[in-house]
Enzyme design. Structure first.
Site, mmCIF file in Angstrom:
data_model
loop_
_atom_site.group_PDB
_atom_site.id
_atom_site.type_symbol
_atom_site.label_atom_id
_atom_site.label_comp_id
_atom_site.label_asym_id
_atom_site.label_seq_id
_atom_site.Cartn_x
_atom_site.Cartn_y
_atom_site.Cartn_z
ATOM 1 N N HIS A 155 -23.214 -25.266 93.214
ATOM 2 C CA HIS A 155 -22.038 -24.390 93.252
ATOM 3 C C HIS A 155 -22.466 -22.941 93.016
ATOM 4 C CE1 HIS A 155 -19.871 -28.264 92.216
ATOM 5 N NE2 HIS A 155 -19.258 -27.839 93.306
ATOM 6 N N CYS A 177 -31.763 -27.849 53.612
ATOM 7 C CA CYS A 177 -31.598 -27.762 52.167
ATOM 8 C C CYS A 177 -30.257 -27.091 51.874
ATOM 9 C CB CYS A 177 -32.733 -26.950 51.549
ATOM 10 S SG CYS A 177 -32.515 -26.586 49.790
ATOM 11 N N CYS A 207 -36.874 -29.289 47.382
ATOM 12 C CA CYS A 207 -37.227 -28.326 48.424
ATOM 13 C C CYS A 207 -38.234 -27.312 47.885
ATOM 14 C CB CYS A 207 -35.967 -27.621 48.918
ATOM 15 S SG CYS A 207 -36.249 -26.411 50.233
ATOM 16 N N CYS A 233 -29.746 -34.609 46.326
ATOM 17 C CA CYS A 233 -29.702 -36.001 46.765
ATOM 18 C C CYS A 233 -29.600 -36.038 48.279
ATOM 19 C CB CYS A 233 -28.512 -36.714 46.126
ATOM 20 S SG CYS A 233 -28.197 -38.363 46.781
ATOM 21 N N CYS A 248 11.092 -26.513 27.805
ATOM 22 C CA CYS A 248 12.261 -25.858 27.231
ATOM 23 C C CYS A 248 13.506 -26.673 27.598
ATOM 24 C CB CYS A 248 12.376 -24.434 27.776
ATOM 25 S SG CYS A 248 13.951 -23.619 27.398
ATOM 26 N N CYS A 266 15.546 -24.309 30.477
ATOM 27 C CA CYS A 266 14.951 -23.973 31.786
ATOM 28 C C CYS A 266 13.825 -24.913 32.191
ATOM 29 C CB CYS A 266 14.446 -22.533 31.782
ATOM 30 S SG CYS A 266 12.999 -22.269 30.723
ATOM 31 N N CYS A 305 5.689 -22.653 12.553
ATOM 32 C CA CYS A 305 7.138 -22.827 12.461
ATOM 33 C C CYS A 305 7.665 -23.656 13.626
ATOM 34 C CB CYS A 305 7.808 -21.463 12.455
ATOM 35 S SG CYS A 305 9.598 -21.529 12.294
ATOM 36 N N CYS A 310 14.571 -26.280 18.519
ATOM 37 C CA CYS A 310 13.679 -26.924 17.551
ATOM 38 C C CYS A 310 12.557 -27.639 18.301
ATOM 39 C CB CYS A 310 14.471 -27.919 16.696
ATOM 40 S SG CYS A 310 13.440 -28.968 15.642
ATOM 41 N N HIS A 369 20.354 -25.935 13.301
ATOM 42 C CA HIS A 369 19.344 -26.286 12.304
ATOM 43 C C HIS A 369 19.409 -25.328 11.129
ATOM 44 C CE1 HIS A 369 17.925 -28.622 15.653
ATOM 45 N NE2 HIS A 369 16.996 -29.196 14.890
#
Length: 590
Positions: free
Chosen positions: A158, A228, A250, A257, A297, A300, A310, A324, A334
């Site tokens: 071609h 390597c 190496c 390995c 919490c 939220c 505390c 708490c 509390h």
């Protein structure tokens, strides 16, 4: 079909050689260490014993290749195929690329069905498109008319002009290594574009890229070779399967390995290493920490860590909810009536009713899991850091201190090899010890006998390594700081060489046991005769403590005794029957 030239798949080889233990390091070949089974006094000989050590080294099963070596091997393979099949070297190169550079596969396929191979790889014997003897030919891409001198064709015939060929080849090369399988631009044609056409029609830059792709394909497509994996390293490794050892070193000083290309990790298998590395980088440990050390919490649901004494907690803005820590109730409810700032009788009452049992159980499980992982990870990372420091100390010793010590002690450097050997042993043992913690993490909790035996062997090896490391690091410093020969230097030589030999044997026992899957432990938790310490494993050690360790030591010592030897209860050294005291630690026979 596969032949002897192809490397067996590493995963097909499940058993490892129990008697082979290589001491590969990043600064020493993997076959540096030898198995000392002679009398220990032979080891302390001041004479140069390099010949004896050399004769005991296991045969190296890999070859490190530099770029000239790779090119030479590539050319040799092309020449072999070209000669045997009576084809051009360009055609031989195309055949090898299609058969992953396996000479045997090319020969097998070619002699089985040459016509099929030619069609598959695009080596056509005659053109499929006949060009008439015309004064002008039309390019199949730009459809311009050109004289035959400006037209180039592949084996198919071609016609395409030089400009279109250059653009086609350049685009393919810039797209990547796929250009090595380049075919005729005609969509219906499979004729291969050979390297001669590349060299004729491509630019200098593109030819250089193509040459680089061709070189790299010889390594990347060949089952017996790999690059390597060290960053920036351009060396390759040719590996011969069969020894059962996949750790290679190496020339760039990096050991890895062969099977998984991770850092050298013998005696731990590749699967364990893969799981450990994945766990170290997984988000699951972050979630475990959050679950074990925080609470959501109540408003939220954002996790909050308690970092003060505390129980009054305030969520971060914009929430700012006060609650708490114990019962997660609103803090406004509390006060002194509920126990004050450091207690909550609502929580205690609810806990007695079983309200918090499931939540606390989950949190406790997460905390235990995290603590267990942290225990093994910290020791794994600590040994890695110690190994890096030991590598730096080894380099300093080889480049600076040995020469200075030779001058100070008035001894040739060949007589100071025992110091370098000690540091090489330390580096290797730190690597092994590091990976034993990954092994220990995945050792099933219910296999108590194996766990005890593993911890005993690990403890003995670790204790011996610490003694060796301290001797090489601290006690040697006294002689490095001295300005004149010391009478105590020969005693130091004997001690350091002895500790090196003892530590090597402890780690050989540990490696051999782990490679055997700790199978040499009977149902009662005692070590069988196969798992006993080798006759040279010596040196007193307290180990790391643990349940049943004394029993295991006694069992090992008792099983080491035979008709010709008795085992020291302190250091486990196998002494001749006639000896009244241990030849290694001077412990009196009982």
């Amino acid at each position: 079909m596969d032949s002897e030239d192809d490397m067996h798949d590493a995963n097909d080889i499940e058993s490892l050689d129990d008697d082979f233990y290589s001491g590969e390091t990043e600064d020493a070949p993997m076959d540096y260490y030898s198995d000392y089974d002679d009398d220990p006094d032979d080891y302390f000989d001041d004479a140069d014993d390099s010949d004896r050590v050399e004769s005991r080294r296991p045969e190296q099963n890999f070859t490190v290749l530099m770029e000239p070596d790779i090119r030479q091997r590539q050319e040799d393979d092309i020449t072999r195929v070209s000669t045997v099949l009576s084809i051009s070297q360009v055609a031989a190169s195309i055949l090898l690329r299609n058969y992953n550079w396996s000479v045997s596969k090319v020969h097998d396929a070619w002699f089985a069905d040459e016509d099929q191979v030619r069609r598959t790889v695009g080596l056509l014997e005659k053109p499929v498109y006949e060009n008439p003897n015309a004064r002008e030919l039309t390019c199949g891409i730009c459809f311009e008319a050109y004289p035959p001198s400006r037209i180039q064709t592949a084996s198919c015939g071609h016609p395409y002009c030089f400009s279109c060929w250059g653009g086609y080849i350049g685009t393919s090369i810039n797209d990547g290594p796929g250009c090595l399988m380049l075919r005729c631009p005609d969509p219906s044609c499979d004729a291969a574009v050979d390297q001669d056409m590349i060299n004729l029609l491509a630019s200098d830059e593109d030819r250089e890229k193509y040459d680089r792709y061709l070189l790299r394909s010889y390594i990347e497509d060949n089952k017996k070779t790999k690059w390597c994996p060290a960053p920036g390293c351009e060396y390759a490794v040719n590996f011969d399967a069969g020894s059962g050892n996949y750790d290679v070193s190496c020339l760039c000083s990096y050991s890895f390995c062969w099977n998984c290309t991770e850092e050298a990790h013998r005696p731990v298998d590749c699967g364990t290493v893969s799981k450990w590395i994945l766990k170290n980088s997984a988000e699951s440990e972050n979630m475990n920490w959050i679950l074990a050390n925080s609470k959501p919490c109540p408003k939220c649901k954002r996790p909050i860590e308690k970092n003060q004494g505390c129980m009054h907690m305030t969520c971060t803005p914009p929430c700012k909810f006060e609650f708490c820590w114990l019962c997660l109730g609103t803090w406004s409810d509390h006060g002194e009536r509920t126990g004050g700032f450091y207690a909550c009788n609502r929580y205690e009452a609810a806990k007695q009713e079983g309200v918090y049992d499931e939540t606390e159980k989950r949190r406790e499980m997460a905390k235990n899991s995290l603590e267990r992982y942290t225990h093994y990870y910290e020791r794994w990372a600590s040994n890695q850091s110690s190994r890096q420091k030991a590598l730096a100390d080894l380099h300093q010793m080889q480049t600076v201190h040995i020469e200075k010590l030779s001058d100070t002690q008035c001894q040739p450097e060949s007589q100071l090899k025992f110091i370098t050997e000690a540091w090489l042993q330390i580096v290797e043992c730190r690597r092994v010890l590091k990976w034993t913690y990954a092994y220990g993490y995945y050792l099933p909790e219910h296999e108590h006998a194996k766990k005890q035996f593993f911890e005993y062997l690990q403890g003995e090896a670790e204790s011996g390594l610490e003694r060796l490391h301290q001797c090489a690091e601290k006690e040697l410093q006294l002689f490095l700081n001295g300005d004149s020969p010391s009478r105590e230097f020969n005693d130091f030589r004997t001690k350091l060489a002895g500790l090196t030999s003892v530590t090597r044997n402890y780690f050989e026992n540990l490696v051999r046991a782990l490679e055997n899957g700790l199978c040499d432990v009977d149902s009662n938790g005692a070590a069988s005769s196969k798992a006993t310490l080798s006759k040279n494993a010596a040196g007193s050690s307290k180990g790391r403590g643990g349940r049943g360790k004394g029993a295991i030591r006694a069992s090992i010592s008792s099983r080491m005794a035979d008709d010709n030897h008795w085992s020291c209860e302190q250091c486990t050294y196998a002494n001749v029957r006639s000896a009244t005291a241990c030849q290694m630690c001077n412990q009196q026979r009982r």
